[in-house]
Design an enzyme around this catalytic site. Structure first.
Site, PDB file in Angstrom:
ATOM      1  N   ASP A 221       0.942  -1.081  -0.097  1.00 46.31           N
ATOM      2  CA  ASP A 221       0.128   0.145  -0.009  1.00 46.31           C
ATOM      3  C   ASP A 221       0.907   1.157  -0.111  1.00 46.31           C
ATOM      4  OD1 ASP A 221       0.313  -1.271   2.958  1.00 46.31           O
ATOM      5  OD2 ASP A 221       0.435   0.934   2.941  1.00 46.31           O
ATOM      6  N   ASP A 223       0.583   3.767   2.238  1.00 43.10           N
ATOM      7  CA  ASP A 223       0.366   4.409   3.442  1.00 43.10           C
ATOM      8  C   ASP A 223      -0.460   5.477   3.371  1.00 43.10           C
ATOM      9  OD1 ASP A 223       1.040   3.887   6.085  1.00 43.10           O
ATOM     10  OD2 ASP A 223       2.439   5.731   6.023  1.00 43.10           O
TER      11      ASP A 223
HETATM   12  N1  LIG Z   1       1.405   1.118   5.560  1.00 40.15           N
HETATM   13  C1  LIG Z   1       1.665   0.266   6.543  1.00 40.15           C
HETATM   14  N2  LIG Z   1       2.015   0.739   7.699  1.00 40.15           N
HETATM   15  C2  LIG Z   1       2.627  -0.042   8.863  1.00 40.15           C
HETATM   16  N3  LIG Z   1       2.716  -1.438   8.487  1.00 40.15           N
HETATM   17  C3  LIG Z   1       2.345  -1.702   7.296  1.00 40.15           C
HETATM   18  N4  LIG Z   1       2.424  -3.046   6.681  1.00 40.15           N
HETATM   19  C4  LIG Z   1       1.755  -3.059   5.538  1.00 40.15           C
HETATM   20  N5  LIG Z   1       1.387  -1.764   5.431  1.00 40.15           N
HETATM   21  C5  LIG Z   1       1.680  -1.022   6.331  1.00 40.15           C
END
Ligand SMILES: Nc1ncnc2[nH]cnc12
Ligand SMILES: CSC[C@H]1O[C@H](OP(=O)(O)O)[C@H](O)[C@@H]1O
Length: 310
Positions: A221, A223
């Site tokens: 992703d 974030d």
């Molecule tokens: N955006 C994210 N922040 C923290 N841990 C994660 N693991 C997978 N995506 C994450």
């Protein structure tokens, strides 16, 4: 058998794999047995699966969050995980973790620690023996460079178009909640390229146990730094997790045979082996026998109960 007396031949388990979110098994390798070594820091996250490569060489697989993902990032028993792998004779750890920029893979070389001090992060914690491991290069540089070429090739051979990013910086946050948008923007400004909740203390403990350690981050992703996009949710992460896990299994199968041979040869281990020798503060004769016994489990070259090596 302790790591000290483990014979170094093709039948020794020299390579350990730690699977993160979505990667709970390597069922593309041949199952041999499950082992569950007790360590002075308790039991590992899950029983460790010993698998056989086509050549007959063995590797050890450990699911970081347990086989059914029942252990949150802050509660992962990282000391037991690293100590258990070392007790099997493991010298090199290839860790996988789920992260940002969906679908691509990255091998980071730097870490920013945003954990909150609630995870036991040192084998020396609570002991009367003090040690300061070097951590400027938190991943084993030789192992990272060795992996880059081979992982890139494995991804190209797989043919799904997964890119490999190199020399990236990973932020390790405490969780379990994801970051706020403000934090996410701040991490980018700090130079963070990836984010997870599991990079630490695993890498610190591997360094203290003199294990060569590298992470393959599998992006899930963006974030929450993109102003016009939704902030990250677990549902978004789950969308890419399965594809990433399949590619991780392909990469593991492609590199493990050569990694076992490289560990046997020893060249990729040289920067880690012996790295703690001058990190341990009290000199011989001033160390507590109980502490020595505990540390002998991970550093048998320096700690021998009743007879401490210098
Ligand atoms: N955006 C994210 N922040 C923290 N841990 C994660 N693991 C997978 N995506 C994450
Ligand atoms: C399931 S999303 C959050 C979770 O995923 C990552 O796990 P891992 O690094 O073990 O693959 C991240 O660090 C969080 O623990």
């Amino acid at each position: 058998m302790t790591s000290k007396d483990a014979p170094h031949d093709n039948f020794t388990v020299l390579v350990g794999v730690i699977g993160g979110s979505g990667l709970y098994h390597l069922d593309n390798l041949t199952f041999v047995e499950k082992v569950n070594p007790e360590t002075p820091w308790g039991y590992p996250s899950s029983p460790i699966t010993i698998c056989s490569l086509p050549s007959g060489s063995k590797i050890a697989f450990l699911a970081r969050h347990g086989h059914h993902h029942s252990i949150a990032p802050s509660a992962v028993p990282s000391r037991a995980n690293i100590a258990a792998l070392k007790s099997l004779g493991v010298r090199v750890i290839l860790a996988f973790s789920a992260e940002i920029a969906p679908g691509s893979f990255a091998i980071p070389t730097q870490i920013i620690d945003r954990t909150k001090g609630i995870r036991p992060a040192s084998f020396f914690e609570g002991l009367k023996i003090v040690a300061h491991a070097a951590f400027g290069d938190p991943y084993s540089v030789k192992l990272v460079r060795w992996l880059e070429v081979r992982v890139e090739k494995a991804l190209a051979d797989e043919g799904r178009g997964v890119a490999l990013h190199k020399d990236k910086c990973i932020v390790c946050m405490e969780g379990p909640q994801f970051s706020t948008r403000a934090e996410s923007i701040m991490y980018r400004a700090w130079g963070g390229d990836l984010i997870n909740m599991s990079a630490l203390p695993e890498a610190k403990l591997a360094r203290e146990a003199e294990l060569s350690y590298a992470l393959i981050a599998t992006a899930t992703d963006y974030d929450s730094w993109r102003p016009h996009s939704e902030a990250v949710t677990a549902a978004e992460v789950f969308k890419t997790l399965q594809d990433n896990a399949n590619t991780s299994r392909h990469v593991a199968a492609a590199v493990l045979e050569d990694l076992h041979a490289a560990a046997l040869d020893g060249d990729i281990l040289t920067e880690d082996k012996g790295s703690m020798r001058f990190s341990i503060m009290p000199r011989v004769g001033e160390q507590d026998q109980e502490d020595i016994k505990k540390l002998a489990f991970i550093l048998p070259d320096y700690f021998t109960p009743d007879n401490v090596a210098n």
